[in-house]
Design a protein around this motif. Structure first.
Motif, PDB file in Angstrom:
ATOM      1  N   LEU A 166       0.864  -1.295   0.275  1.00  0.00           N
ATOM      2  CA  LEU A 166      -0.036   0.190  -0.067  1.00  0.00           C
ATOM      3  C   LEU A 166       0.913   1.278  -0.121  1.00  0.00           C
ATOM      4  N   ILE A 211       0.155   5.122  -1.705  1.00  0.00           N
ATOM      5  CA  ILE A 211      -1.397   5.153  -1.748  1.00  0.00           C
ATOM      6  C   ILE A 211      -1.880   6.615  -2.165  1.00  0.00           C
ATOM      7  N   SER A 231      -5.372   4.030  -5.634  1.00  0.00           N
ATOM      8  CA  SER A 231      -4.126   3.260  -6.224  1.00  0.00           C
ATOM      9  C   SER A 231      -3.206   3.272  -5.322  1.00  0.00           C
ATOM     10  N   ARG A 248      -4.676  -1.361  -7.654  1.00  0.00           N
ATOM     11  CA  ARG A 248      -5.846  -0.531  -7.453  1.00  0.00           C
ATOM     12  C   ARG A 248      -6.478  -1.177  -5.996  1.00  0.00           C
ATOM     13  N   LEU A 249      -7.118  -0.237  -5.332  1.00  0.00           N
ATOM     14  CA  LEU A 249      -7.587  -0.447  -3.898  1.00  0.00           C
ATOM     15  C   LEU A 249      -8.890   0.145  -3.727  1.00  0.00           C
ATOM     16  N   VAL A 303     -11.602  -5.296   1.911  1.00  0.00           N
ATOM     17  CA  VAL A 303     -10.609  -4.405   1.037  1.00  0.00           C
ATOM     18  C   VAL A 303      -9.998  -5.328  -0.137  1.00  0.00           C
ATOM     19  N   LEU A 319      -7.967  -5.478  -3.678  1.00  0.00           N
ATOM     20  CA  LEU A 319      -6.461  -5.038  -4.442  1.00  0.00           C
ATOM     21  C   LEU A 319      -6.581  -5.661  -5.578  1.00  0.00           C
TER      22      LEU A 319
END
Length: 896
Positions: free
Chosen positions: A250, A253, A274, A279-280, A297, A299
């Protein structure tokens, strides 16, 4: 007032002192001090019926000791730990505690670890107002969010917090500003700003009202660890455990976030953006009470190997894109990872959580080193999973290459991989190749002279391994093998190895290490009760026991083998050599004539070879020591004398060429035949050639020379005799007739002696037969006498048994008669007693009873139910005392 000691809630307070002026309104100009642990509390001011107004000072030179005392008094553990991290504390507060309200008009504090606090506030049963400024705070000392919630409780909140010069690990300092109010279920974020920490920037504002509303903002952070330290205490426990494992992915971010309140009071937490990993997307839920109720979450990863850290698993050899989903709630974290050739699913939570995995090859889920040890192909695994500092898989079942392995594994970033595995089969060769490295094979070379290529790092491994079949080489395998496998920076070790082979047990230890281009091998091998017949295909017999230690190093397989050195010994109990007649050489010597043609080497070799095949040679118990140097194992000279044959054994095994050269020098020990030297010639038998199939060779050079010398000597003697005979014939022809007569006489004498010898032998044979017959007759007589003695003993034993039985019957009869007489005496006494009682009753009732004459037999007593036979004379009863009969209707008492 002074008190030396006060005990409260199990904690000792010492040095309590109170000074002041006491009047009807209260205590004025008061000063109170007290010590707890090493901390000093001092209060100055006025105390009356409305409350307290004044200042309070606290000084703790050792915050750790003070924190322990606070924890014992019931302070929440997280807050106590944060106070202990301050090292020392010195603070002052101006208080006004009245009307159920605590107002702090001025608060200053300084800690030994650097932070400084200034502020003011007010606290009532329903509301908390605070304006605080913190300088130099270390974010790693923040208490968990649950501890902070305990301070605010369900109160309304108005918080204005400023952090200046905040620090986190080695990141540059930063600042933060938070202006937040809560009234009932209304939340208003007037300002949220975070700057510094090496590029971190967070902004946000908004409001969450009963009817709706939202708080929105944006997060930018080159290093996600600083955000973890700021927001971590506010996150649920499940996500806090997973967060450190994915913070590297991460990094960098850039995401927007939004908190939206619904009409039912539920709050959605949404974040999209991102990061370095891809991508988050974050979706979470807060219930009406502000507690996390769930979320996930997602990702989208460029390299899915980053996601294995989220599960506490080692980094696999192969990567690729994938999508990681992490769900968190009250029951704990759940998740999945999907990508080309890989599907990993975490189902359930807590003790019921299970991990299922499918991959098209071991490299998808295992590090490069471990992947080489697993057969290539589809991998399917499942088991119970639990998360703590690492990950643990219990009841693990792995299906690969058509075989199933079972066990339990634990994964930790510090301790690596540990646990237990039971495998259907395992080969040592892939382990050697993984640790020492591969070497390019060279045609025509037994061992490759090419240098070892790069070795694979296995990481930290501690496994207890069991294998139904453990292949040490292509042709040697252990069954039911067990060993402890440990790997690390110092290489790989197989310790406590035990397994069955050839009806016995093999144990040992093996250490493999790679230092630069140099491969090192060291090991110890133990043998116990191995069947030599199974190992040598029947060529040798006996039980093999021994031990061997060796080690070496080299830059290629050929140099490594050439550098092996060590020592050991083997012992064989009940040893024997099949198709090796110990009397073969003596028989060949005895049957060898004086003809020169019999000295030919090929002919002697064939004759000895045929003779050796006719029987076996029992050797008994044999011990053979050996040493190894420069890749060659050398057998120390051993001498054995068994069955009339002496053997001296020497030899070597060349591991470099995988060949052997073992030799036995044999010499018969019996008396030499006539015409042969007292010390018979030596014959050598050797086994030479490839280690798997050596050839037997016979060296008869010494024997051939002796046979040729005997033939030559015999020929010389024959020629000399012929010449002498010719001279004698020329000198005296008449002597020929005499010699013929002499020979005739000798012939007749020989025939006579032969007949006498045959007669003597026949007589000896008849005498021997007669002796044997006499011995058989005597043995038969002894046997019959013994049988008669045993029969007599049996008869006497039977008579004794019958006498004993008759005695027991007689004793039983006498006991029965004694018992019957005792019963009759008892019944007689009872009858007499009844008669006496009947007479007494008749006298009392005024009627005469039956007159019973003294000494009358029982058959004449009326009413006696026990009538005895007239032939039995009863004993005499005692005399009766007859009283006078009372008058009728008389009421006078009876005389005693």
């Amino acid at each position: 007032m002074d008190l030396d000691q006060i005990a409260w809630r199990g904690e000792d307070f010492s040095g309590f002192a109170l000074r002041g002026k006491l009047d009807e309104s209260g205590l004025d100009a008061a000063n109170a001090t007290v010590k707890i642990a090493n901390a000093l509390l001092e209060a100055r001011g006025a105390l009356d019926g409305q409350g307290f107004r004044g200042t309070v000072e606290a000084r703790a030179p050792d915050a750790r000791r003070a924190a322990l005392a606070l924890a014992r008094l019931g302070v929440e553990a997280g807050l106590a730990d944060s106070f202990a991290a301050l090292r020392s504390f010195d603070g002052t507060a101006a208080l006004d505690w009245s009307n159920e309200q605590l107002a702090v008009t001025r608060l200053t504090a300084r800690a030994g670890s650097g932070p400084r606090l200034e502020g003011s506030g007010a606290l009532t049963s329903g509301r908390l107002d605070a304006k605080l400024t913190l300088n130099g705070l270390d974010l790693s000392t923040l208490p968990p969010g649950d501890s902070l919630n305990a301070l605010t409780g369900r109160r309304d909140l108005a918080l204005d917090l400023t952090l200046n010069g905040a620090r986190y690990l080695s990141a540059p300092p930063g600042s933060a500003r938070l202006a937040l109010t809560r009234q009932g279920s209304d939340w208003r974020l007037s300002r949220l700003a975070v700057d510094g920490f090496g590029g971190v920037k967070v902004e946000g504002e908004g409001a969450l009202l009963p009817g709706g509303g939202e708080i929105a903002g944006r997060v930018r952070a080159p290093r996600f660890a600083a955000l973890t330290a700021l927001a971590g205490p506010l996150l649920p426990e499940g996500l806090r455990r997973v967060w450190p494992r994915i913070e590297d992915g991460l990094a960098g971010i850039d995401a927007g976030f939004k908190l939206a309140r619904a009409s039912n009071g539920e709050t959605s937490v949404i974040a999209e953006g991102s990061a370095q990993a891809g991508r988050l997307a974050l979706n979470g839920k807060l219930d009406a009470a502000g507690q996390w109720s769930g979320g996930d979450v997602k990702l989208s990863l460029d390299d899915r190997r980053r996601a294995f850290a989220a599960f506490g698993l080692p980094r696999p050899a192969r990567g690729g894109p994938g999508e990681l989903t992490l769900g968190f709630g009250a029951a704990g974290p759940v998740g999945s990872l999907a990508g080309p050739g890989l599907m990993l699913v975490l189902e359930g939570a807590g003790d019921a959580a299970r991990l299922s995995l499918q991959a098209d090859g071991p490299g998808q889920v295992l590090p490069e080193g471990l992947a080489r040890l697993v057969p290539d192909g589809v991998l399917d695994a499942h088991g119970r999973v639990s998360f703590g500092e690492g990950a643990r898989l219990d009841d693990l079942v792995v299906n690969a290459g058509g075989k199933a392995a079972r066990g339990a594994l634990s994964f930790s970033a510090e301790r690596g991989i540990g646990g237990k595995l039971d495998l259907p089969s395992l080969a040592l060769q892939p382990v050697l190749a993984a640790v020492l490295g591969q070497a390019q094979p060279v045609s025509g070379s037994q061992w490759s002279p090419s240098r070892f290529q790069g070795a694979t790092t296995l990481g930290e491994i501690r496994l207890a391994v069991g294998a139904d079949r453990f292949e040490l080489t292509d042709k040697i395998a252990l069954s039911k093998a067990r060993f402890d496998l440990s790997a690390g920076p110092d290489g790989l070790t197989l310790d406590n190895l035990r397994g069955s082979h050839a009806g016995g047990e093999i144990s040992g230890r093996l250490t493999l290490r790679r230092e630069g281009g140099l491969a090192q091998v060291a090991g110890k091998l133990g043998l116990a009760g191995l069947d030599l017949s199974a190992l040598t295909k029947g060529a040798l017999t006996g039980k093999l026991t021994g031990s061997f230690e060796a080690g070496g190093s080299g830059e290629s397989p050929a140099r490594l083998i050439a550098a092996l050195g060590g020592a050991g010994s083997i012992s064989v109990s009940g040893a024997g050599m099949a198709r090796f007649d110990p009397s073969a050489i003596s028989k060949v010597i005895a049957a060898t004539g004086e003809d020169a043609s019999e000295s030919e080497t090929d002919r002697l070799q064939d004759r000895i070879g045929e003779a050796l095949e006719k029987a076996s040679w029992p050797l008994g118990d044999v011990t053979i020591p050996f040493t190894q140097a420069a890749g060659v194992l050398r057998v120390s000279p051993v001498s054995v004398e068994r069955a009339g044959l002496r053997a001296e054994a020497t030899g070597l095994v060349d591991w470099r060429a995988m060949t052997t050269d073992l030799r036995l020098n044999l010499r018969p020990l019996g008396a030499a035949p006539k015409g042969w030297p007292e010390q018979l010639p030596q014959v050598g038998v050797a086994w030479r050639g490839p280690l798997e199939a050596p050839r037997r060779e016979t060296d008869v050079g010494a024997l051939s020379n002796v046979v040729a010398a005997r033939a030559l000597a015999r020929e010389i003697e024959r020629v000399e005799a012929f010449e002498a005979d010719q001279r004698e014939r020329a000198m005296n022809v008449r002597r020929l007739r005499a010699e013929r007569e002499l020979r005739e006489n000798e012939r007749k004498l020989a025939e006579f002696l032969k007949a006498e010898e045959e007669r003597r032998i026949a007589e000896e044979k008849r005498a021997e037969e007669a002796r044997k017959a006499e011995e058989a007759r005597q043995a038969e007589e002894v046997r019959r006498a013994e049988a008669a003695r045993k029969a007599e003993e049996a008869r006497l034993a039977e008579e004794a048994r019958k006498l004993e039985a008759a005695k027991r019957l007689e004793d039983a009869r006498r006991a029965e008669e004694d018992r019957r007489r005792a019963d009759e005496d008892r019944r007689r006494a009872e009858a007499e007693e009844r008669a006496r009682q009947a007479a007494i009753r008749a006298a009392i009732e005024g009627r005469p009873g039956p007159m019973i004459l003294q000494g009358a037999p029982p058959s004449y007593i009326p009413g006696d139910p026990y009538v005895r036979s007239r032939s039995e004379a009863p004993p005499l009863p005692p005399p009766l005392d007859i009283q006078s009969v009372p008058r009728p209707l008389s009421r006078s008492p009876l005389q005693n």
